[in-house]
Design a protein around this motif. Structure first.
Motif, short mmCIF file in Angstrom:
data_model
loop_
_atom_site.label_atom_id
_atom_site.label_comp_id
_atom_site.label_asym_id
_atom_site.label_seq_id
_atom_site.Cartn_x
_atom_site.Cartn_y
_atom_site.Cartn_z
N ASN A 422 0.85 -1.18 0.00
CA ASN A 422 0.00 0.00 0.00
C ASN A 422 0.90 1.24 0.00
N ARG A 423 0.63 2.15 -0.92
CA ARG A 423 1.37 3.40 -1.01
C ARG A 423 0.38 4.55 -0.96
N SER A 424 0.65 5.53 -0.12
CA SER A 424 -0.25 6.67 -0.02
C SER A 424 0.56 7.96 0.10
N ILE A 425 0.02 9.00 -0.50
CA ILE A 425 0.60 10.34 -0.42
C ILE A 425 -0.48 11.27 0.09
N ASN A 426 -0.20 11.95 1.18
CA ASN A 426 -1.16 12.85 1.79
C ASN A 426 -0.56 14.24 1.86
N THR A 427 -1.25 15.21 1.26
CA THR A 427 -0.82 16.60 1.34
C THR A 427 -1.86 17.39 2.11
N PHE A 428 -1.38 18.27 2.98
CA PHE A 428 -2.28 19.02 3.86
C PHE A 428 -1.82 20.47 3.91
N THR A 429 -2.76 21.40 3.72
CA THR A 429 -2.48 22.83 3.78
C THR A 429 -3.48 23.49 4.70
N ALA A 430 -3.01 24.36 5.60
CA ALA A 430 -3.89 25.03 6.56
C ALA A 430 -3.48 26.48 6.71
N ASN A 431 -4.48 27.35 6.85
CA ASN A 431 -4.26 28.77 7.12
C ASN A 431 -5.08 29.16 8.34
N GLN A 432 -4.41 29.83 9.27
CA GLN A 432 -5.07 30.18 10.53
C GLN A 432 -4.67 31.59 10.94
N ILE A 433 -5.63 32.31 11.53
CA ILE A 433 -5.36 33.65 12.06
C ILE A 433 -5.68 33.64 13.54
N ASN A 434 -4.67 33.92 14.37
CA ASN A 434 -4.87 34.02 15.81
C ASN A 434 -5.17 35.47 16.15
N ASN A 435 -6.36 35.74 16.67
CA ASN A 435 -6.81 37.10 16.93
C ASN A 435 -7.13 37.24 18.41
N ARG A 436 -6.37 38.07 19.11
CA ARG A 436 -6.63 38.37 20.51
C ARG A 436 -7.34 39.73 20.58
N LEU A 437 -8.60 39.73 20.96
CA LEU A 437 -9.43 40.91 20.83
C LEU A 437 -8.91 42.08 21.66
N TYR A 438 -8.48 41.79 22.89
CA TYR A 438 -8.12 42.88 23.77
C TYR A 438 -6.64 43.26 23.68
N ASN A 439 -5.81 42.35 23.18
CA ASN A 439 -4.38 42.67 23.02
C ASN A 439 -4.07 43.27 21.66
N ARG A 440 -5.10 43.35 20.81
CA ARG A 440 -4.93 43.87 19.46
C ARG A 440 -3.74 43.21 18.77
N PHE A 441 -3.64 41.91 18.93
CA PHE A 441 -2.51 41.17 18.34
C PHE A 441 -3.07 40.09 17.42
N ASP A 442 -2.73 40.15 16.16
CA ASP A 442 -3.12 39.14 15.18
C ASP A 442 -1.88 38.41 14.71
N GLU A 443 -1.99 37.09 14.64
CA GLU A 443 -0.89 36.26 14.15
C GLU A 443 -1.42 35.39 13.02
N ARG A 444 -0.80 35.46 11.88
CA ARG A 444 -1.23 34.69 10.72
C ARG A 444 -0.30 33.49 10.54
N LEU A 445 -0.90 32.32 10.42
CA LEU A 445 -0.13 31.09 10.28
C LEU A 445 -0.55 30.37 9.01
N SER A 446 0.44 29.86 8.27
CA SER A 446 0.18 29.01 7.11
C SER A 446 1.11 27.80 7.21
N GLN A 447 0.52 26.64 7.04
CA GLN A 447 1.28 25.40 7.21
C GLN A 447 0.93 24.44 6.09
N GLN A 448 1.93 23.70 5.62
CA GLN A 448 1.65 22.65 4.65
C GLN A 448 2.48 21.41 5.02
N ASN A 449 1.85 20.25 4.90
CA ASN A 449 2.48 18.98 5.25
C ASN A 449 2.37 18.02 4.08
N ARG A 450 3.31 17.11 4.03
CA ARG A 450 3.26 16.04 3.03
C ARG A 450 3.70 14.75 3.72
N ASN A 451 2.86 13.75 3.63
CA ASN A 451 3.14 12.48 4.31
C ASN A 451 3.14 11.35 3.28
#
Length: 840
Positions: A422-451
């Protein structure tokens, strides 16, 4: 016909009246003989004699199975005993008083046979008649068509066989949908099968493990169309003959493989709501020398899912909440092909080849909304996340099987070599924004995986069966299994400052697992009066190596295990049968449970394995009673399992408030229960199969649960009701329910659903139209509650389950009743009006 073993066959076309009347007389005689099966009335003579023999086909020497054999007194032709020949053509009358007798043998497809002048006296207590040859009836296959249906359930000493071809509510679905209808089997939200509430069950395809399942067994079950499955065998307490893996037992999925002479083909197409389609065909051709079969299937399945999770976190005396909602869609496109060839070198030797190929594409998109709440449940932040995953799989399976039969047809040698990958290839891409309402701090994350996953499995097996005197038998064998799992995971994060992807060394991992298991076994079976017994012992030596290439860590673990088994069976009469058995089994940790790599797919709910996991062992006891009458077959089973070093999922909260799921060994676990399966033949037009399994659990560990013992009782119930509305119209209802049950850190809530199907036969029986709807009231959802000193969490998961399917199946070919002894056997098994439901 009121006989237990009366034959029910449907004669659709007959031009030759002489053949038709001959056939009817044969059936009536068989019914008459077995309707008069009284227990022997003692008349002062000791019942110590025995009469035995073997039935063979006079034309080709093959064994004649399940023929009706009656023992009658010579003086008045009264019936003394009546039995069926077993799968090896044997019949054996015991406890026969002194006197003169004769036997009558009737069997569909053969001339009636009578042998007289049989005398049991003190100087001749045992009569061995040797081989008796039955003469086949000359049948012109184009003139007579005998149609028969398999019994829903067949119960044997070691296994239960569920013939699923009449399970119409699952048509259009997959193997998962089929298993959902099997008594005492449940499917969870991730597609994993459990048996009697225990998920440590071994799943085989056509009697052997296969690498087609890879490391994701549930994904493979979704790739097998329901219409390609002939039957499902459930073995709750396997003997030493079988692999010792799977503490709950074995589920063997048997795919359709026709071996009758002539040719046969089937074409099917199913369409379901929300873009669900599958189609396929099967074709087989057989002669006296070869059997060739081929099949192909294609499946396209689009499905939505959603979920909800709410967690209360307590860290460093700080209380806060985490609220998560997810929704998404998944598409599965699969192609499957199988080709098998059996060639009979001569009447005693045959060789068989089998090749399977499977491909799968599974794109999946998901949106997760994460919200962070303070002690007053006021939102303090959010982190929306979008992800896309695409998985492709290629699997293959190839095997060769050689069988040699010696002078005695029960004397056999079987050798098997099989390789699957059995052979499998799995690709995964994710985009996330961490937003702290009171600290006015936004962090943008992008991740990609290949298994990249590679899974190879090699099997070498040799089994030898030697019949001994007085009906005893000896079985010995060897089996070697070699597994190699190679999981190469690469993770990258997007650096927005330099606008490019960078390798994440903390996430990238390469894990290899190698395992060899060498086993030898021996089984001795015999009989003491009315008690059949079978004692066995299996010895296994396992060598394992887990290797982390990135972290340069190696984990060796070699261990020796022994697995005794004991099966006893006591047949009081044709109404009551008792069985008792004991086995010892093992559950080896799955690869995903051993890999210490942390899965960051969901950064707030992470998973990792435990390379120090040890296998769990189970001692299983069963007591079973089978009651049989004209209208009811009832199987009642009491069972108890003691598990040591039990493997469980363990969930905890780390210092950052992230939930970590891993695996641990508990000290021990106890489970016990009572299972009931009732087959009711209410009327000619209505029958039901009802199963109910009530079981208890006890979990004991001083580390994970603070020394507390968790106990709970749960149940699984299923009812399948079949109605014959008209000659060509059938209706089926199926309801299943799984009660709430405890887990080490919480509980599962109840699950229930109602399915329905209607089948209409067209084109003179060659075509079938099936309309079925699954989960009519859309109630099948999974709800879990977990807790620890640092958190409490409720989780709900729902996937698309209310689906309407419309399907059409068309059969063609020229295979009839004639020629094959195997075909005659199948017709005899299936044509019994009441006796076909159960085999002792």
């Amino acid at each position: 016909m009121n006989s237990i073993l009366a034959s029910l066959v449907h004669i659709k076309i007959f031009k030759n009246l002489r053949l038709f009347f001959t056939f009817c007389i044969c059936i009536l005689l068989r019914s008459y003989l077995f309707a008069q099966y009284p227990q022997l009335q003692k008349q002062g003579t000791p019942a110590i004699g025995q009469i035995k023999g073997i039935l063979t086909d006079a034309a080709n020497g093959e064994l004649v199975e399940y023929a009706a054999v009656a023992l009658l007194r010579s003086r008045d032709s009264s019936v003394v005993q009546g039995i069926l020949t077993d799968s090896s053509g044997n019949f054996h009358f015991q406890e026969v008083p002194f006197g003169r007798y004769f036997i009558k043998i009737t069997c569909v497809g053969y001339q009636n046979y009578t042998k007289d002048s049989l005398v049991i006296r003190p100087s001749n207590e045992i009569l061995d008649l040797g081989k008796l040859k039955l003469i086949p009836v000359a049948v012109q296959t184009e003139e007579v068509v005998i149609e028969s249906e398999k019994a829903n359930i067949e119960i044997g000493p070691e296994k239960r066989v569920f013939n699923v071809e009449k399970n119409w509510v699952s048509q259009g679905g997959t193997a998962q949908d089929i298993l959902q209808q099997i008594p005492s089997v449940t499917i969870d939200n991730e597609g994993r099968a459990s048996l009697r509430g225990n998920g440590n069950v071994t799943i085989l395809i056509n009697g052997k493990p296969t690498a087609l399942t890879g490391s994701n067994r549930s994904a493979f079950l979704e790739q097998i169309p329901a219409n390609l499955i002939e039957k499902v065998e459930v073995i709750t307490n396997p003997s030493a003959r079988y692999d010792a893996d799977g503490t709950a037992g074995i589920i063997n999925i048997v795919l359709k493989q026709n071996q009758k002479p002539g040719y046969f083909g089937s074409i099917n197409f199913n369409a379901g709501t929300n873009h669900k389609y599958n189609t396929g065909f099967t074709f087989s051709y057989g002669t006296s020398k070869i059997n060739l079969s081929a099949s192909y299937s294609f499946r396209y399945n689009q499905m939505w899912f959603n979920g909800f999770s709410f967690r209360k976190n307590i860290l460093r005396d700080t209380l806060f909440y985490f609220d998560q909602n997810n929704r998404g869609n998944t598409i599965r496109r699969t192609h499957g092909a199988n080709l098998s060839l059996e060639y009979r070198l001569n009447p005693k030797n045959s060789i068989a080849l089998n090749v399977s190929l499977n491909t799968n594409e599974n794109p999946r998109s998901e949106t997760i909304d994460n919200r962070y709440l303070n002690e007053s449940r006021i939102q303090t932040g959010s982190s929306p996340r979008n992800s896309f995953e695409d998985e492709t799989r290629l699997g293959w399976d190839a095997g060769i099987n050689f069988q040699k039969t010696f002078r005695n047809n029960e004397h056999k040698l079987v050798a098997l070599a099989n390789y699957s990958g059995n052979r499998s290839i799995n690709t995964f891409t994710a985009n996330q924004i961490n937003n702290r309402l009171y600290n006015r701090f936004d962090e943008r994350l992008s991740q990609q995986n290949r298994n990249n996953d590679k899974f190879d499995l090699s099997i070498l097996q040799i089994d030898y069966l030697q019949p001994l005197q007085n009906g005893a038998r000896l079985e010995v064998g060897y089996k070697g299994i070699a597994r190699i799992v190679d999981s190469d995971f690469r993770a990258e994060n997007y650096d927005f400052s330099i606008q490019r992807w960078e390798n994440d060394a903390n996430l990238t991992n390469h894990f290899i697992f190698k395992e060899q298991v060498h086993a030898v076994y021996g089984i001795y079976a015999s009989k003491i009066k009315k008690i059949d017994y079978q004692v066995g012992l299996r010895l296994e030596q396992a060598f394992t190596l887990s290797e982390q290439l990135v972290q340069q860590g190696k984990y060796h673990y070699n261990y020796f295990s022994f697995f005794p088994s004991l099966h006893l069976s006591y047949k009081m009469n044709n109404i009551h049968n008792w069985q008792w058995n004991y086995t010892r089994r093992i559950n080896r940790p799955e690869v995903g449970a051993l890999n210490p790599f942390i899965n960051y797919t969901d950064p707030l709910n992470q998973r990792k394995g435990n390379p120090f996991l040890r296998p769990e062992y189970i001692n299983s006891f069963e007591l079973q009673h089978i009651y049989y009458s004209k209208k009811l077959t009832l199987t009642s089973t009491l069972y108890y399992r003691l598990t040591t070093s039990q493997i469980v999922r363990y969930r905890y909260l780390n210092a950052e408030g992230i939930a970590i799921t891993t695996f641990e060994n508990l000290n021990d676990g106890h489970s016990y229960g009572a299972e009931f399966i009732a087959i009711n033949r209410w009327t000619k037009f209505w029958n039901t199969t009802t199963s109910f399994n009530l079981f208890g659990l006890e979990l004991n560990d001083a580390t994970l649960t603070g020394g507390m013992i968790r106990r709970g009782v749960s149940f699984v119930g299923k009812v399948i009701s079949n109605f014959t509305i008209a000659k060509n119209l059938d209706f089926q209802l199926s309801y299943d329910i799984t009660g709430p049950r405890v887990i080490p850190q919480g509980k599962f809530y109840e699950i229930h659903a109602l399915d329905a199907a209607i089948r209409y036969t067209v084109l003179k029986g060659k075509g079938t139209v099936i309309i079925n709807i699954n989960d009519i009231f859309d109630t099948r959802r999974f709800r879990i509650f977990t807790q620890s000193p640092s958190f409490e969490q409720e989780f709900i998961r729902k996937r698309e389950t209310r689906i309407l399917y419309i399907g059409f199946n068309y059969n063609f070919g020229n295979m009839k009743l004639q020629q094959s002894n195997k075909g005659r056997r199948q017709n005899r098994e299936n044509s019994s009006e009441t006796g076909g439901e159960i085999q002792f």
